[in-house]
Design an enzyme around this catalytic site. Structure first.
Site, PDB file in Angstrom:
ATOM      1  N   SER A   1     -81.448 -16.802 -29.983  1.00 53.88           N
ATOM      2  CA  SER A   1     -82.846 -16.857 -29.553  1.00 53.88           C
ATOM      3  C   SER A   1     -82.949 -17.573 -28.218  1.00 53.88           C
ATOM      4  O   SER A   1     -82.152 -18.462 -27.913  1.00 53.88           O
ATOM      5  CB  SER A   1     -83.694 -17.591 -30.594  1.00 53.88           C
ATOM      6  N   GLY A  54     -88.978 -23.316 -29.173  1.00 52.50           N
ATOM      7  CA  GLY A  54     -89.569 -23.839 -30.403  1.00 52.50           C
ATOM      8  C   GLY A  54     -88.814 -23.376 -31.633  1.00 52.50           C
ATOM      9  O   GLY A  54     -88.554 -24.153 -32.558  1.00 52.50           O
ATOM     10  N   LYS A  55     -88.448 -22.116 -31.632  1.00 54.64           N
ATOM     11  CA  LYS A  55     -87.702 -21.560 -32.760  1.00 54.64           C
ATOM     12  C   LYS A  55     -86.311 -22.200 -32.847  1.00 54.64           C
ATOM     13  O   LYS A  55     -85.845 -22.558 -33.941  1.00 54.64           O
ATOM     14  CB  LYS A  55     -87.591 -20.044 -32.593  1.00 54.64           C
ATOM     15  N   ASP A  84     -85.996 -13.091 -37.061  1.00 54.16           N
ATOM     16  CA  ASP A  84     -87.137 -12.296 -36.600  1.00 54.16           C
ATOM     17  C   ASP A  84     -88.272 -12.608 -37.550  1.00 54.16           C
ATOM     18  O   ASP A  84     -88.117 -12.508 -38.772  1.00 54.16           O
ATOM     19  CB  ASP A  84     -86.843 -10.798 -36.566  1.00 54.16           C
ATOM     20  N   SER A  85     -89.353 -13.048 -36.990  1.00 54.98           N
ATOM     21  CA  SER A  85     -90.443 -13.510 -37.825  1.00 54.98           C
ATOM     22  C   SER A  85     -91.769 -13.135 -37.204  1.00 54.98           C
ATOM     23  O   SER A  85     -91.842 -12.809 -36.018  1.00 54.98           O
ATOM     24  CB  SER A  85     -90.351 -15.031 -38.018  1.00 54.98           C
ATOM     25  N   PHE A  89     -96.126 -23.993 -32.641  1.00 58.28           N
ATOM     26  CA  PHE A  89     -96.016 -23.017 -31.554  1.00 58.28           C
ATOM     27  C   PHE A  89     -96.466 -21.668 -32.097  1.00 58.28           C
ATOM     28  O   PHE A  89     -96.714 -21.503 -33.294  1.00 58.28           O
ATOM     29  CB  PHE A  89     -94.586 -22.958 -30.997  1.00 58.28           C
ATOM     30  N   GLY A  90     -96.603 -20.696 -31.202  1.00 59.24           N
ATOM     31  CA  GLY A  90     -97.027 -19.374 -31.640  1.00 59.24           C
ATOM     32  C   GLY A  90     -98.423 -19.404 -32.248  1.00 59.24           C
ATOM     33  O   GLY A  90     -99.353 -19.988 -31.696  1.00 59.24           O
ATOM     34  N   TYR A  91     -98.564 -18.786 -33.415  1.00 59.10           N
ATOM     35  CA  TYR A  91     -99.854 -18.673 -34.087  1.00 59.10           C
ATOM     36  C   TYR A  91    -100.145 -19.868 -35.005  1.00 59.10           C
ATOM     37  O   TYR A  91    -101.125 -19.848 -35.749  1.00 59.10           O
ATOM     38  CB  TYR A  91     -99.904 -17.396 -34.922  1.00 59.10           C
ATOM     39  N   LYS A 120     -93.807 -29.359 -42.213  1.00 57.15           N
ATOM     40  CA  LYS A 120     -93.822 -27.909 -41.982  1.00 57.15           C
ATOM     41  C   LYS A 120     -92.467 -27.296 -42.336  1.00 57.15           C
ATOM     42  O   LYS A 120     -92.399 -26.242 -42.974  1.00 57.15           O
ATOM     43  CB  LYS A 120     -94.184 -27.602 -40.526  1.00 57.15           C
TER      44      LYS A 120
END
Length: 210
Positions: free
Chosen positions: A17, A21-22, A78-79, A169-171, A192
């Site tokens: 990746s 963040g991931k 993959d998310s 991060f993201g949504y 989390k």
């Protein structure tokens, strides 16, 4: 009877990746297991085009590409966010929804823009729209010889508006996991990590390959 999983030996493991963040989340989850994570970005590996139509397809594509390019085992994730009222969208196109169009400013990803797209589509369905959603994570672990293992995790919840919190991060700022009142972006990272879709997938991976 299912074939036994291949075990992952201690040593270097590529995190396939370029998403900082991931990578940070995956490093934290791998910390106890005696592997030495290095990201695809750190190795200068190219990002393959994600042409799959499912999380599984894209995770395998990325894992195989990094394993082949590095000669090391590689773990890809993959998310995405799947919203019931939107027929499961954005799904595998979760990151694409954050890509700015030519009229939306400089190229790159704008997650506030992406969250706004989701909210706009929900708002079109009226105030009583079903706001149920889930994050899904598929992990693919590939070896240079072509062998791969796949694990899927998910976390159920719902969407809120406006976005809240700055920790994720993201949504994350619009997703409230089931049984919680805070968004993923308001929850401390350690909490989390314990309840996320990625944690669910990792628990299955750990049980299988370590």
């Amino acid at each position: 009877m299912a074939a036994p999983h291949r075990k992952l030996a201690p040593g270097k493991l590529v995190i396939a990746s370029h998403n900082a963040g991931k990578v940070r989340e995956i490093r934290a989850l791998l910390a106890p297991y005696g592997v030495d994570p290095v990201s695809a970005a750190d190795l200068g590996l190219p990002e393959p085009e994600e042409t799959g139509t499912s999380f599984r397809d894209n995770a395998l594509l990325k894992a195989h590409a990094s394993a082949a390019a590095s000669g090391l085992p590689a773990l890809a994730d993959d998310s995405g966010l799947c919203v019931d009222a939107l027929g499961g969208r954005p799904g595998v196109y979760t990151a694409d929804w954050a890509e700015r169009q030519w009229f939306e400013g400089n190229p790159g990803r704008d997650w506030y823009l992406a969250m706004g797209k989701v909210e706009g589509l929900l708002a079109e369905q009226g105030p009583d729209v079903d706001r149920s959603a889930r994050f899904v994570c598929t992990l693919a672990l590939a070896w240079p010889d072509g062998h791969a293992e796949v694990f899927e995790g998910r976390v159920e919840g719902g969407l809120t508006w406006p976005p809240r919190g700055k920790l994720g991060f993201g949504y994350d700022p619009v997703f409230v996991p089931a049984g919680k009142t805070l968004t993923f972006a308001e929850i401390e990272p350690a909490e989390k990590h314990a309840i996320s879709h990625r944690a669910d997938a990792f628990a299955k991976l750990v049980a299988g390959v370590f």
